[in-house]
Every structure is written in structure tokens, then in C-alpha cells.
Design a protein around this motif. Structure first.
Motif, PDB file in Angstrom:
ATOM      1  N   LEU A 660      14.542 -37.837  19.824  1.00  0.00           N
ATOM      2  CA  LEU A 660      15.816 -37.555  20.488  1.00  0.00           C
ATOM      3  C   LEU A 660      15.679 -36.483  21.566  1.00  0.00           C
ATOM      4  O   LEU A 660      16.656 -36.156  22.246  1.00  0.00           O
ATOM      5  CB  LEU A 660      16.860 -37.114  19.458  1.00  0.00           C
ATOM      6  CG  LEU A 660      17.220 -38.146  18.392  1.00  0.00           C
ATOM      7  CD1 LEU A 660      18.218 -37.560  17.394  1.00  0.00           C
ATOM      8  CD2 LEU A 660      17.785 -39.416  19.016  1.00  0.00           C
ATOM      9  N   SER A 661      14.479 -35.932  21.722  1.00  0.00           N
ATOM     10  CA  SER A 661      14.270 -34.867  22.709  1.00  0.00           C
ATOM     11  C   SER A 661      14.217 -35.425  24.115  1.00  0.00           C
ATOM     12  O   SER A 661      13.841 -36.579  24.345  1.00  0.00           O
ATOM     13  CB  SER A 661      12.951 -34.138  22.418  1.00  0.00           C
ATOM     14  OG  SER A 661      12.947 -33.548  21.149  1.00  0.00           O
ATOM     15  N   THR A 662      14.570 -34.578  25.085  1.00  0.00           N
ATOM     16  CA  THR A 662      14.363 -34.889  26.499  1.00  0.00           C
ATOM     17  C   THR A 662      13.343 -33.917  27.055  1.00  0.00           C
ATOM     18  O   THR A 662      13.274 -32.758  26.631  1.00  0.00           O
ATOM     19  CB  THR A 662      15.659 -34.764  27.309  1.00  0.00           C
ATOM     20  OG1 THR A 662      16.096 -33.392  27.311  1.00  0.00           O
ATOM     21  CG2 THR A 662      16.750 -35.649  26.724  1.00  0.00           C
ATOM     22  N   CYS A 663      12.555 -34.381  27.992  1.00  0.00           N
ATOM     23  CA  CYS A 663      11.499 -33.529  28.551  1.00  0.00           C
ATOM     24  C   CYS A 663      12.095 -32.294  29.208  1.00  0.00           C
ATOM     25  O   CYS A 663      11.614 -31.175  29.004  1.00  0.00           O
ATOM     26  CB  CYS A 663      10.660 -34.328  29.553  1.00  0.00           C
ATOM     27  SG  CYS A 663       9.206 -33.423  30.153  1.00  0.00           S
ATOM     28  N   GLU A 664      13.143 -32.480  29.978  1.00  0.00           N
ATOM     29  CA  GLU A 664      13.743 -31.343  30.687  1.00  0.00           C
ATOM     30  C   GLU A 664      14.345 -30.351  29.705  1.00  0.00           C
ATOM     31  O   GLU A 664      14.224 -29.139  29.872  1.00  0.00           O
ATOM     32  CB  GLU A 664      14.810 -31.842  31.669  1.00  0.00           C
ATOM     33  CG  GLU A 664      15.153 -30.834  32.770  1.00  0.00           C
ATOM     34  CD  GLU A 664      13.989 -30.534  33.684  1.00  0.00           C
ATOM     35  OE1 GLU A 664      13.915 -29.383  34.180  1.00  0.00           O
ATOM     36  OE2 GLU A 664      13.142 -31.424  33.905  1.00  0.00           O
TER      37      GLU A 664
END
Length: 682
Positions: A660-664
Motif C-alpha cells: 500500500l506504500s507509495t514511493c513518494e
């Protein structure tokens, strides 16, 4: 009656063992899925299986179609059709695969998320399940098609197969994790399985493949060599107090929930110093004195030393009697101390992985008073001299700014590693990966490390701050996270997962809204389940006393859980928990073993060093408190990046990557954590 539990190197196995033991009352034997070399050891394995009533196959990382990931599991389904088997997650997938079902990969893997489970057959496993129920899922792979040999028993709300049984054999499986702290009806499920087993009088055989944990200390021997004496004075500023002495070892509880700050005062040529490194092994010597190599292991040496020196003084002052530290080891253990990783060299000589100093003279301070203490006999003169020194303390002075060259992580390199993490997570190799990066800070040697620490603690006070300078290795920490504390009755762990930056418009209520979302809850839940597993390896009673509570710190709000384990009446002590819980799960991910191996590769085999390790104390009364080394600077005296005029300090930072993580978002969190330390540099 006995059950064989198959562990696939998962970080939830011992939660499952505890659930099975409680639900069945049976004796549970545990082996790894690669414990037996087939076909060479087939006869030995068959003998073990023949001595138990049933088999439970636990979860694990990887793919059920990979021989390396599943080991003996397919052999068990093939060879023992009449032996009752219950498979969990990976075990469930292996059951289905063994009978012709096909696998697929979820477009959106479910790791640490709660699903609603609907039984479609309320007999056998789901007998007396009157309603649907919630349970936690950790999987990237699912059963995409089912053959006639496999009978579906339950589905999730997204119509994913959650439970099944074989058409003829007593082989069952569930995709979800009934052992998770947030799963319902887990005990009922296991007891229903056990009710289907035809029990017999079994005598579990002794087998060298069985997993067993031997206690490090069999018993403590009370010593008569100490004499606890003290003097009490009004509270003295802890930083000012340190400046009155040449070599303070400071554990500074600068913020709640910390209560006591401790200044260990080692004596040159006398105080014992125990060191360890991967290259040179164990060394034993004295503070600023001679050091020699020792043939013993680190754990064996320190446990033997402490087991001969148990001391529980009678303390007349009721306020001081609450202080858990009465003398003992103060120091740190690095991230690499407990794991066999091949990493790059960052020092010209052996890299210090552990430094512990045994102190008999110390100062402790709470929010009301300061105490000068010695456990050495006939030491009143030193106590009086030290008391006089403290009474002349003045307010500490701080540098207005510190000029240094700061080399921050490369964003493109981080982005590549982030997306590599996603590949591993989607493939089922891990549920969570704590990806980190290091910043190098080149500080002029004209700036004393102590001055840096004072600026750090002023800028970011924390409950588990420390300044530990052993000469060849220095740690300056403002950590907010307790790793493990213990006494003779109870242990406690306080993992932190989930962080938002404070600003004037951010209220506590709004911080709770931002942190109580599926991503943050999943991160925290995974580590809670991992820690329960670590404790259940040795303890029978483990309780989550606080689950995902939002706590406020100087610069951030964070999501914190508290897990406690009962040590009273156990054959194990806190040092067993410390050894078997390292490195901290909040700094690795889950499953821990596979995650650590993946992270080493993704972090380019750069050693984390002291970052992600632990620091704290182990007192002679068998009380201890260790924190996770985060929000910290550390330096090795012979760091390859130091020069004749600059000292290279390293600062690690990172965060838990989930599906569920985003890179930014993760990059921003990494920099938020870095800034809490690097804000002192200009």
C-alpha cells in the motif's frame, strides 16, 4: 497426544504454536520445512510423523511451487493421506497445489489487512460458526481454480478462496491467519480440526531436527561483593552533570515515557569492557586499558559474567528504590551482530558490532532528584567527591550551529530499490520490508561529538536518548522507540510503526485520522504479530496491552503498540528474549529471515552498523531496558570515509514498505526522519 508443526521460516510460527497448544492441549513438536534431507532422511521423517496424531503446516514466505520454499511439505501431503493435516496460508496453498489446483497472483496483495470470512460449509472446520467473522490475511498468491479433489469451505468478501478440504483425506487448509492478534475464532477453528482427529496414545520421539531453545542462564548466583551506597541531591541538569566527568556513558530519558536518566562512570584500567566484531570475534579488557581476544562467544561470556553477580540491594530511599538500574552493563549491539550477512567494509580494521561496559559507579536522575550511587564496597569518599562536583554544575552551553558536509541518499537509487521491494512483496517473499538508506555527515574534528549530541537532544528530546563513546565507536541517539525491557517478572516491547510530522495546524485528533488508515495499521499489525512470535518462542503468556495507540513526540506523532510477556515461573530470562528477538522486527519487516536477506541486497550490502541495532543496559538485578537505534548518528574511529580533518558520522533512516506504500510517500517519510537528526547542521 502430540502435533507436528512445520515452520517455513515465518515470523508468525510461534503465534500459531501457542494457538494450537491452547486449543488442543496437545504437545506440539516443531521442525523447519527443510530439516530433513529427502530422500536420504525419509525413514527418520516417517518415524517422526508416525509418532504424532496430526500435522499443522504453518505460513511462510515464497511460492508453494518452489521446492526451496516448501521443503518437505509436498512429501507430507503425498505420503500421509491418513494423517490429519491443517495447512495455514502457505500450507493451504501447498494442499491445493498438491491436488491439481492452479495458483494466481493477486492484483492487490493483502498483507496485514482484516477481511470478512464467510463459511459456506459450517461442518468440520467451521462447525458451530454461527456468523461470518473477521480474520487477518497475509498473502500475494491465491487459488485461482479448484479441482474436484478440493472442496471449498469459505470465501472472503472479495470472493477469494479462504478455506478448503480434501475430498477424501482429513487434509484441511485456510488461507487467512487464525493466529493473528486481530483474527477472530482462531481457537475455535483449531479445536474443530482437533475434534476430527482420532487420538491415540502417542509417545513423541526424540529427534535432533526438533527446534528447541536452550536458556542462556540456568540460574543466577547472588554475590556478596557489592555494597549499594548513595547520596541524594536536588535535580541536576543531566547534560551539565555529564560535563563534570571525562568519560560519561549516558542513557538519557529526556521525555516521557522514560523516567530515569543514567550516567555510567567507567574507571580507566578497571571497568570491564566487552567487545565483539564479525572479523575479530570477542575481546575482553578494561576501560582505556589493555584488551585481549577471548575464545568464548559474546552471549556465553556476558551471561556467565552476569549469572555470577546477581545483586538485589535493599534501598532505603523509596524514590531511588524505583530506579531499575543498580549497576551492570551499558552499551550497544549493532544490527549485524545477530545475523550472518556478507556486507561491505566501511572501516579499516574490524568493525565494532558490540561494546558493553560494566559500571559500578553511576549517577541516576528523575524529574525531582539526582542520586550518586556506587556498588563498590568502601566507596563513600568517591560518592562525597562526586556529590560535591555535581553541586557546582552550571547550565549547559550549546553550539549555535554546526557546519558539516552532508551527503544525503540518492533519490533515483532509492526509487529503484522501492520498486524492487514491490516485486518481492507482490511475489509473496515478504509482507513488509523496512528499506533504509544512510546519510554521511562529515564533521570537522574540531567539533567534539559531545557538542553534537547536546544539539541533537535539544532539538529533538526523546525518551531513549543516549551518548555512548567507546573510543573506537560512538553513538549519539535521540531514539523514541523502546525495543525490549525486562525484570524478573515481566518483559515489554514497544514497536513504533506509522509516523506523521507535527505542524501547528495538526491536532492530535487529526493525527489519529491520518495514522488509523489501512497502510499504517497493516505495518503496525505485522510487527505486533512478529513480536508475539518472537516472545512465544520462549514464553507461554504474551499479551498485547496497547494496540496501535497514537503517541505525541517533539516533532512527530507515531503509532505505538505494547506487547508484554510473563517471565515469572519461566525457565527463560530477559537475555534469552533479547538474543532471539534481534534484530528488531520494526527495522526488518516480516517474515524476518527472508526480509533481512532481501534488504541486504537492496541496500547494496552497505552495513547498517549501529543503526537498527539496540542500546541500553542490563543491570545486576536482572532489570534491563534496550531501545532501537534510530534518529541517531554513529561514528567508527577508523571509518574509511573519515579524513585527517573530518570525522564521518553516519545517519540511517527508512520506513516500512508495504504493497500500500507509495514511493513518494516513503521518500518523504525517510527525509522527515533524517531531518529530525540533521536539523542541527548548517
Amino acid at each position: 497426544m502430540s502435533i507436528l508443526l512445520i515452520d517455513s521460516y515465518d515470523s508468525f510460527t510461534y503465534n500459531l504454536r501457542h494457538l494450537v497448544e491452547n486449543a488442543t492441549g496437545a504437545h506440539v513438536l516443531t521442525i523447519h520445512n527443510d530439516s530433513y534431507d529427502l530422500p536420504r532422511e525419509k525413514e527418520s521423517l516417517n518415524k517422526l510423523v508416525g509418532s504424532v496424531d496430526a500435522i499443522v503446516i504453518g505460513p511462510g514466505p515464497g511460492n508453494p511451487d518452489s521446492a526451496q520454499d516448501v521443503g518437505i511439505i509436498p512429501y507430507l501431503f503425498e505420503t500421509f493421506p491418513k494423517t490429519p493435516i491443517l495447512g495455514i496460508c502457505l500450507g493451504f496453498q501447498c494442499l491445493c497445489l498438491a491436488h491439481g489446483c492452479t495458483l494466481g497472483y493477486l492484483e492487490h496483495p493483502v498483507h496485514g489487512q482484516i477481511s470478512r470470512i464467510t463459511p459456506i460449509d459450517r461442518n468440520s472446520l467451521f462447525r458451530d460458526f454461527d456468523t461470518d467473522f473477521d480474520s487477518v490475511r497475509y498473502h500475494s498468491i491465491y487459488i485461482s481454480t479448484v479441482t474436484d479433489d478440493i472442496i471449498p469451505l469459505a470465501y472472503s468478501e472479495d470472493q477469494c478462496l479462504m478455506a478448503a478440504k480434501h475430498a477424501q483425506n482429513l487434509h484441511f487448509g485456510v488461507q487467512y491467519h487464525p493466529e493473528s492478534v486481530c483474527s477472530e475464532m482462531g481457537s475455535k477453528l483449531v479445536s474443530n480440526f482437533w475434534a476430527l482427529v482420532e487420538k491415540r496414545e502417542t509417545v513423541p520421539i526424540r529427534d535432533s531436527h526438533l527446534l528447541q531453545t536452550e536458556p542462556l542462564i540456568k540460574h543466577f548466583k547472588t554475590t556478596l561483593e557489592y555494597d549499594y551506597k548513595y547520596e541524594k541531591i536536588p535535580k541536576v541538569d543531566i547534560l551539565s552533570a555529564c560535563e563534570r566527568f571525562p568519560d560519561p556513558l549516558l542513557l538519557n530519558s529526556a521525555l516521557s515515557p522514560g523516567e530515569w536518566s543514567i550516567i555510567g562512570l567507567p574507571e580507566p584500567g578497571r571497568s570491564l569492557v566487552v567487545g565483539n566484531s564479525r572479523e575479530a570475534g570477542l575481546t575482553v579488557g578494561t576501560w582505556k586499558g589493555e584488551t585481549k581476544a577471548h575464545s568464548d562467544s559474546l552471549w556465553s561470556y556476558i551471561c556467565n559474567h552476569m549469572s555470577q553477580r546477581y545483586y538485589e540491594p535493599t534501598i532505603g530511599d523509596p524514590e531511588l528504590a524505583k530506579c531499575p538500574f543498580v549497576g551492570g552493563f551499558i552499551g550497544f549491539l549493532s544490527y549485524e551482530e545477530s545475523i550472518p550477512l556478507t556486507v561491505n567494509k566501511i572501516t579499516s580494521g574490524p568493525t565494532p558490532s558490540t561494546r558493553l561496559c560494566f559500571v559500578e559507579r553511576f549517577i541516576v536522575s528523575n524529574d525531582k532528584h539526582t542520586f550518586v550511587v556506587s556498588i563498590r564496597p568502601r566507596d563513600k569518599e568517591w560518592i562525597q567527591q562526586t556529590k560535591s562536583q555535581l553541586q557546582t554544575c552550571s547550565e549547559p552551553r550549546f553550539l549555535s550551529s554546526v557546519k558539516a558536509k552532508v551527503e544525503k541518499p540518492d533519490k533515483k537509487s532509492y526509487e529503484k530499490s522501492f520498486y524492487d521491494c514491490q516485486k518481492y512483496l507482490h511475489a509473496g517473499d515478504s509482507y513488509e520490508l523496512c528499506l533504509t538508506r544512510q546519510t554521511k555527515v562529515h564533521v570537522p574534528k574540531t567539533v567534539a561529538p559531545w557538542e553534537l549530541y547536546k544539539c541533537m537532544v535539544k532539538n529533538n528530546p526523546s525518551p531513549y536518548s543516549c551518548y555512548l563513546d567507546f573510543g573506537d565507536a560512538r553513538l549519539l541517539s535521540t531514539s523514541p522507540e523502546r525495543f525490549l525491557s525486562w525484570n524478573n517478572q515481566l518483559s515489554q516491547m514497544r514497536p513504533i510503526k506509522g509516523t506523521v510530522k507535527k505542524h501547528p495546524q495538526l491536532t492530535y485528533a487529526r493525527a489519529c485520522e491520518l495514522l488509523k488508515i489501512p497502510k499504517e495499521i497493516g505495518e503496525n499489525l505485522m510487527i505486533v504479530d512478529l513480536i508475539r512470535h518472537d516472545l512465544y518462542q520462549m514464553l507461554k503468556e504474551v499479551e498485547v496491552t496497547k494496540l496501535m495507540s497514537v503517541e505525541e513526540y517533539q516533532t512527530v506523532y507515531q503509532l505505538v503498540s505494547v506487547i508484554e510477556g510473563r517471565l515469572q515461573d519461566s525457565i527463560y530470562t530477559g537475555i534469552d528474549l533479547l538474543r532471539h528477538s534481534l534484530p528488531p522486527g520494526s527495522m526488518t519487516g516480516a517474515p524476518k529471515k527472508r526480509s533481512v536477506e532481501i534488504l541486504c541486497h537492496l541496500e547494496d550490502r552497505i552495513p547498517r552498523g549501529l543503526y537498527s541495532g539496540v542500546c541500553g543496559y542490563w543491570s545486576v538485578n536482572n532489570h534491563a531496558d534496550w531501545s532501537v537505534i534510530i534518529r541517531s548518528l554513529f561514528n567508527y574511529e577508523d571509518d574509511l570515509c573519515s579524513t585527517g580533518t573530518t570525522r564521518c558520522f553516519r545517519c540511517g533512516a527508512g520506513g516500512a514498505i508495504t504493497v500500500l506504500s507509495t514511493c513518494e510517500g516513503e521518500w518523504d517519510e525517510l527525509n522527515l526522519k533524517l531531518d529530525s537528526v540533521l536539523g542541527i547542521f548548517s
